[in-house]
Write a protein that holds these residues in place. Structure first.
Motif: not given
Length: 306
Positions: A150-151, A172-178, A227-229
């Motif tokens: 999850g990102n 595992i993530y594409t790009e962190l959005s936090v 854990e998405l979102g």
């Protein structure tokens, strides 16, 4: 720390309607969450009472936010990481930025998670190493290798929590959005980070054995947490011992006043179960907003009885 009378988790139609009614009741109201995560955001509505044209969900949500702000509600576009109740009866809410808010009453209106990876092995190994809740199942993987996919805030906070339990944690993530604060915690931690990657498959027979990434890399692991979102509604609710529907264990149980079993905690919208309709969410939000503001007022004045 910032103090409020009512804090609403979720900025979908249920949360917005709750904000309107709580704020009109002269309560100090904060609404948490990101509007674009509402299931209504990308939808179109044509079956809502007194509305003779089709409106986009985004337009409805934007109008609702403006309306709630007009009555004094404050919007904070952050995810919630933790909920607690203090000895004085007030709730404390930790945000992904690290800020802590307090309130006399809470309204849970975060909807329900419908996010899945939809990869081979995910469904077959559910409950056999695949989980959607770190808080619920993390302890089953003590001293083992785990993977978190999850990102956003749910994945990052979950991975950090698992560091205290598991022998090794892979994110595992594409790009962190936090938030910057949460990203710093992850980047400075011993979590094994796999940026720019996706889970391609989860492999195992009697249980999870390994995770295959989209670049062919394989990670041997006993558990996979999807854990998405934001943190799931039920994951947060269970921190306060909020009772779930006994038949499905998927929804929060609330009465006609939208009260849960925990005094001061109310629920509205999809989190209370089907049907998944805006009209239902708005109606429940209306009741929850009025009841929560009344509860907060009684607590502040020392009149905790009904």
């Amino acid at each position: 720390m910032r103090d409020f009378d009512v804090i609403i988790l979720g900025s979908g139609p249920g949360g917005l309607q709750a904000a309107v009614h709580a704020a009109r009741g002269k309560a100090a109201v904060a609404v948490l969450g990101r509007m674009h995560k509402s299931s209504l955001f990308k939808a179109h509505v044509e079956n809502y009472c007194c509305m003779d044209t089709t409106l986009s969900g985004r337009e409805i949500l934007e109008q609702g936010r403006t309306q709630a702000q007009k009555f004094g509600a404050r919007f904070i576009d952050e995810d919630v990481l933790d909920l607690r109740r203090g000895e004085d009866g007030r709730f404390s809410i930790k945000l992904e930025s690290g800020a802590v808010l307090t309130a006399w009453s809470l309204i849970l209106a975060m909807g329900v998670s419908r996010n899945r990876l939809n990869v081979p092995g995910e469904r077959d190994l559910l409950g056999k190493g695949v989980s959607y809740c770190v808080e619920c199942d993390g302890n089953f993987f003590r001293n083992q290798v785990v993977v978190v996919a999850g990102n956003e805030s749910a994945a990052c906070s979950g991975a950090l929590s698992l560091l205290l339990i598991a022998a090794e944690v892979h994110l595992i993530y594409t790009e962190l959005s936090v938030s910057e604060n949460l990203a710093f915690q992850v980047n400075s931690s011993p979590i094994h980070k796999h940026p720019g990657r996706k889970v391609k498959a989860i492999v195992g027979s009697m249980g999870v054995e390994k995770v295959v990434l989209d670049n062919g890399e394989e990670i041997e692991a006993a558990g996979v947490f999807i854990e998405l979102g934001a943190k799931g509604a039920l994951e947060l609710a269970t921190k306060l011992d909020v009772a779930l529907d006994p038949e499905t264990m998927q929804y929060i149980r609330a009465n006609k006043k939208q009260e849960t079993n925990v005094p001061g905690v109310y629920a509205a919208g999809d989190i209370c179960g089907p049907p998944w309709q805006m009209a239902k969410a708005v109606g429940e939000g209306c009741v929850a907003g009025m009841e929560a503001s009344g509860y907060a007022r009684r607590m502040k004045t020392g009149k905790s009885g009904d």
